[in-house]
Design an enzyme around this catalytic site. Sequence first.
Site, short mmCIF file in Angstrom:
data_model
loop_
_atom_site.label_atom_id
_atom_site.label_comp_id
_atom_site.label_asym_id
_atom_site.label_seq_id
_atom_site.Cartn_x
_atom_site.Cartn_y
_atom_site.Cartn_z
N VAL A 1 0.86 -1.18 0.00
CA VAL A 1 0.00 0.00 0.00
C VAL A 1 0.90 1.23 0.00
O VAL A 1 1.93 1.25 0.69
CB VAL A 1 -0.92 0.04 1.24
CG1 VAL A 1 -1.85 1.24 1.19
CG2 VAL A 1 -1.70 -1.26 1.38
N CYS A 2 0.51 2.23 -0.79
CA CYS A 2 1.20 3.51 -0.79
C CYS A 2 2.70 3.31 -1.10
O CYS A 2 3.05 2.57 -2.02
CB CYS A 2 0.97 4.19 0.56
SG CYS A 2 1.37 5.94 0.63
N THR A 3 3.58 3.93 -0.33
CA THR A 3 5.02 3.83 -0.61
C THR A 3 5.60 2.48 -0.24
O THR A 3 6.80 2.26 -0.42
CB THR A 3 5.79 4.95 0.11
OG1 THR A 3 5.57 4.84 1.52
CG2 THR A 3 5.33 6.31 -0.37
N THR B 1 1.85 3.74 -6.53
CA THR B 1 2.30 4.20 -5.22
C THR B 1 1.66 5.55 -4.95
O THR B 1 0.86 6.04 -5.75
CB THR B 1 3.84 4.29 -5.16
OG1 THR B 1 4.26 4.46 -3.80
CG2 THR B 1 4.38 5.44 -6.00
#
Length: 207
Positions: free
Chosen positions: A99-101, A117
């Site tokens: 998830v995300c970065t 990202t």
Amino acid sequence: MEIAYVLYPNLTALDLVGPFEVLGCVPVVNAKFVAASLDPVKSDNGLTVVPTHTFADVQSADVVVVPGSGHWKQVLAESAELVAWLQAVHPTTKWTTSVCTGSTLLAEAGLVSKATTHWAARDELTARDVEVSTDRVVFDGKVVTGAGVSAGIDMALRLVEAEFGVQVAQTVQVGIEYDPQPPHAYSSIPAEVEENLRAFFAASSQS
């Protein structure tokens, strides 16, 4: 199904809790919270999570979930142990997700060729020879990545659908009443808002 949620200092809490809440709605799921040690881990906004297992304890998992962090540059600089564990456990997984970065950690480990990202961290994927997508969720073989923070819920719902079918995914979605209706349009970010956020992320990721 055993799911290993990766913990490390300064992770973003919703990146962890969003997928955990979605996947936890499926009765056959068994969660493990995996970190370098059993010491409590504090998120980037102060939520403390207690690991249940160390990296040394977990040699395999059906699913791995890697959350991101608002301090992603610092996390990447200190990620050697985590990256080595991801490289070791990835061959055993059915799904390796982020998830995300968190996708920058998968990229650092050399596990992904196309990913999404958080919009402020796309250069980190490009620098690691990963094709960057602006989609909310991206499937790259058995690697599944979600965009920034709240996209972890979408990623987990897509994963439930892939693993258990549309009806189960719909049941979970309705059960958690996931029906986003944000107060402000996201398709067009005001320049001042983006500049302020980039400045904030640049400062926090170096701290």
